[in-house]
Design a protein around this motif. Structure first.
Motif, short mmCIF file in Angstrom:
data_model
loop_
_atom_site.label_atom_id
_atom_site.label_comp_id
_atom_site.label_asym_id
_atom_site.label_seq_id
_atom_site.Cartn_x
_atom_site.Cartn_y
_atom_site.Cartn_z
N GLN A 227 0.83 -1.22 0.00
CA GLN A 227 0.00 0.00 0.00
C GLN A 227 0.85 1.26 0.00
OE1 GLN A 227 -2.34 -0.23 3.50
NE2 GLN A 227 -3.85 -1.61 2.64
N LEU A 248 -11.20 1.40 -1.16
CA LEU A 248 -11.08 0.56 0.04
C LEU A 248 -10.84 -0.89 -0.35
CD1 LEU A 248 -11.34 0.03 3.07
CD2 LEU A 248 -13.82 0.02 2.83
N ARG A 249 -11.61 -1.33 -1.36
CA ARG A 249 -11.44 -2.72 -1.81
C ARG A 249 -10.03 -2.97 -2.31
NH1 ARG A 249 -16.01 -4.34 -5.21
NH2 ARG A 249 -14.52 -5.02 -6.76
N ARG A 252 -7.46 -3.02 0.56
CA ARG A 252 -7.60 -4.24 1.33
C ARG A 252 -7.02 -5.43 0.57
NH1 ARG A 252 -12.99 -7.52 2.56
NH2 ARG A 252 -12.22 -8.77 4.28
N ARG A 253 -7.29 -5.47 -0.73
CA ARG A 253 -6.79 -6.57 -1.55
C ARG A 253 -5.24 -6.61 -1.52
NH1 ARG A 253 -7.14 -11.01 -2.27
NH2 ARG A 253 -9.16 -10.81 -1.41
N LEU A 256 -4.16 -8.01 1.77
CA LEU A 256 -4.38 -9.45 1.89
C LEU A 256 -3.40 -10.23 1.01
CD1 LEU A 256 -8.26 -9.53 2.05
CD2 LEU A 256 -6.67 -10.23 3.84
N HIS A 290 -8.47 -1.48 10.39
CA HIS A 290 -9.72 -1.28 9.64
C HIS A 290 -9.57 -1.81 8.21
CE1 HIS A 290 -11.36 0.95 12.91
NE2 HIS A 290 -12.34 1.47 12.21
N LEU A 291 -8.44 -1.49 7.59
CA LEU A 291 -8.25 -1.92 6.20
C LEU A 291 -8.22 -3.45 6.10
CD1 LEU A 291 -5.64 0.70 4.93
CD2 LEU A 291 -8.10 0.62 4.50
N LEU A 292 -7.64 -4.09 7.09
CA LEU A 292 -7.60 -5.55 7.09
C LEU A 292 -9.02 -6.12 7.14
CD1 LEU A 292 -6.18 -8.32 7.41
CD2 LEU A 292 -6.12 -7.90 9.86
N GLY A 294 -11.66 -4.62 6.15
CA GLY A 294 -12.51 -4.04 5.11
C GLY A 294 -13.45 -2.97 5.64
#
Ligand code: FES
Length: 620
Positions: A227, A248-249, A252-253, A256, A290-292, A294
């Motif tokens: 990121q 956001l998606r 997060r992707r 992950l 939060h990002l983890l 989602g």
């Protein structure tokens, strides 16, 4: 032709490459700087790299430019080595790649009774019988004892239970997470033997594989957070996700993908498969957590800085997107507020401060931001200080992050400047700990005054060498300081500490010092009441405590009270993973801690202005 992977250690970059391109060409697309004088023509012999995967023999040019010792160690020229299969290379030829696990390893310092979040209970289930005709699950539950009367079971576990029990002749281990059965496992299988923890930093991601039977680390992998290309700090990430469709998606992707890559490598290091792992713990700042999950962290970026959640939460990893066993569970550490995240709660847990009744502990996690706590098990104050990026070498003319070529420490010896450079090469710039050291040395020798002005302040009459490095700007009173001349530096540039850099440092250290002062005021104590100082974070772990005191970032106290905690967030997460009592303690810490909002504090501005000056007192 097919594409291949190039894995570059120790940064753990994974680069997709076309078959046949050279390592040099592949690395040119990254931020890694590869040494070269011939731009890849194969004549300078500078682009050395350690190739770990076995490959074919060196070509003529390599034989000519590399010593036989180097060739024996697997060192090759990146520009002469085409990638014809997946390769693992090590970019720092000075260092032994096997060191990687050691460097990041921080042993357990406390005696913790092992009682991991995942229970593995050996059971012999009675076979079915005609009299009771009790179900498989019923019989299993009854042998687990009355304390498991409320036992639940996941659908995944239930759906294979009939076959699993019979295949193991009703002998095996029940894997339980709290009151829920996750799997039935044959005796001796690696199922559930390991857990993982993640330290989800804004810049760096760290994963550890933990042996739950012994409570020890089996592997550590760190990796740059992908990121970072969308901003180096959380505010710019939040800005990105607000301004971008599906932002956001996407963030997060990326996270992950990184975490799953770490998982695969950890599993390989432990000789298992990711689906053998049933439990994970993650700690990060509130935004990264939060990002983890989602969750939209936008609330954190503007007053009143409210996140979606601060409580510690447990979710099936499959829902989160982590590729462990489909029924594995992830615990995300509790946070306190938008800026006091699960990483600080983990730090407090690892410091043991909350176990103390009377001892007073000050903790500083210093990196891009400063998170600070003061207290013990009775009262605990936390705050976050906008220390600014100077402490990580950013916004400093010749500043850089702590990597190869960075001056990491500075001493003044017989009036001359001596420094250590990461990687033992000529210097390229200053990282945070080098900057703090340098300012301390300049103050000591009277080349920098208490107000932060570089010049001849006359304290040092004995040695003239340091003042001789002062460089007046043309037609100006302002002076800069020459840290390395073109001959002394790596790339023939003069490395200078500018007057403006000192200002940046004053802002950063002033914010930290004012925060510490206000926490002490709030607690009603003076510095001599502090029994222990725990340091963590990119700067906190490496800064020389005496220098930090000399520049006034830390209050003057006995240096023997200062301990460096290594990766404290990871240690705290590990404690929560291997001990239910520690896990509960983490939740208790989040409840106990009070958050002091500095921006609202009436005394902050005054304390900040007062803390900008350097102390007029030498420490050595
Ligand atoms: Fe000069 Fe490879 S870049 S030899």
């Amino acid at each position: 032709k097919k594409s291949l992977w190039l894995n570059v250690l120790p940064d753990d970059l994974w680069i997709r490459v076309k078959y046949g391109v050279t390592i040099y060409e592949a690395l040119r697309k990254t931020t890694l700087d590869l040494d070269t004088e011939c731009n890849g023509l194969g004549t300078c012999g500078k682009c050395k790299i350690k190739v770990i995967t076995p490959i074919g023999p060196p070509d003529r040019q390599e034989q000519r430019l590399l010593s036989s010792e180097e060739l024996d160690q697997g060192i090759r020229l990146a520009c002469r080595t085409p990638i014809r299969k997946d390769l693992v290379v090590f970019s720092d030829t000075q260092r032994d790649p096997t060191e990687l696990f050691q460097i990041l390893k921080h042993g357990q310092t406390q005696d913790i009774a092992l009682d991991p979040l995942l229970d593995r209970i050996p059971v012999l289930v009675p076979p079915p019988d005609l009299q009771t005709a009790a179900s498989d699950f019923h019989r299993l539950r009854s042998v687990l004892g009355a304390s498991r009367d409320n036992l639940k079971i996941t659908h995944g576990c239930l759906s294979t239970l009939y076959a699993d029990l019979r295949a193991t002749e009703f002998r095996g281990e029940a894997l339980l997470h709290r009151e829920c059965m996750l799997a039935w496992s044959p005796v001796g299988s690696p199922n559930g033997r390991y857990g993982v923890i993640f330290d989800i930093g804004t810049t760096t991601l760290v994963g550890k594989l933990i042996d739950l039977d012994q409570g020890v680390e089996k592997g550590v992998i760190s990796r740059l957070n992908a990121q970072t290309r969308f901003g180096s700090n959380i505010i710019s990430r939040i800005q990105y996700l607000r301004d971008t469709k599906n932002g956001l998606r996407r963030l997060r992707r990326l996270l992950l993908n990184d975490l799953n890559a770490i998982l695969r490598r950890l599993a390989r290091a432990g000789g298992i498969e990711p689906h053998h792992i049933f439990v994970a713990v993650a700690a990060g700042n509130t935004t990264m957590q939060h990002l983890l999950l989602g969750l939209d962290p936008s609330g954190i970026a503007e007053a009143p800085f409210a996140p979606v959640i601060t409580e510690g939460v447990t979710f099936p990893t499959q829902k989160v997107g982590l590729e462990l066993h489909p029924d594995a569970m992830l615990y995300v550490m509790p946070a306190k507020s938008g800026y006091i995240g699960g990483d600080l709660i983990s730090f407090i847990l690892a410091s043991g401060a909350a176990d103390q009744e009377t001892e007073l502990v000050l903790g500083l996690d210093l990196g891009t931001n400063g998170e600070i706590f003061l207290g013990n098990g009775r009262r605990l104050l936390t705050c976050s200080a906008a220390a600014g990026p100077a402490l990580e070498g950013a916004r400093i003319q010749h500043g850089m992050i702590a990597k190869s070529g960075a001056i990491e420490s500075v001493r003044g010896l017989e009036g001359e400047l001596r420094y250590n450079v990461i990687g033992n090469i000529k210097p390229k710039g200053l990282c945070g700990s080098g900057l703090v050291d340098l300012a301390a040395v300049l103050l000591h020798h009277g080349v920098l005054d208490a107000e932060g002005v570089l010049g001849h302040h006359g304290r040092d009459t004995e040695f003239e060498l340091l003042p001789a490095r002062l460089a007046p700007r043309p037609r100006s009173e302002v002076m800069d300081f020459v840290v390395a001349t073109p001959e002394e530096s790596f790339d023939g540039r003069t490395i200078k500490l500018l007057q403006n850099d000192i200002r940046e440092l004053q802002l950063a250290k002033g914010a930290v010092a004012a925060a510490v002062q206000l926490l002490m005021d709030e607690m009603g104590v003076t510095v001599d009441r502090i029994d222990r100082v725990c340091m963590a974070g990119a700067l906190g772990n490496y800064v020389n405590p005496l220098s930090a005191m000399r520049i006034g970032m830390l209050p003057f106290l006995d240096p023997a009270k200062i301990v460096s905690m290594g990766n404290a967030a990871a240690t705290g997460a590990t404690l929560a993973l291997i001990s239910k009592a520690q896990w509960q303690r983490a939740n208790a810490i989040a409840d106990l801690a009070d958050h002091v909002e500095l921006s609202l504090h009436p005394g902050f501005y005054e304390a900040f202005i007062a803390a900008m000056d350097f102390p007029d007192r030498n420490v050595w």
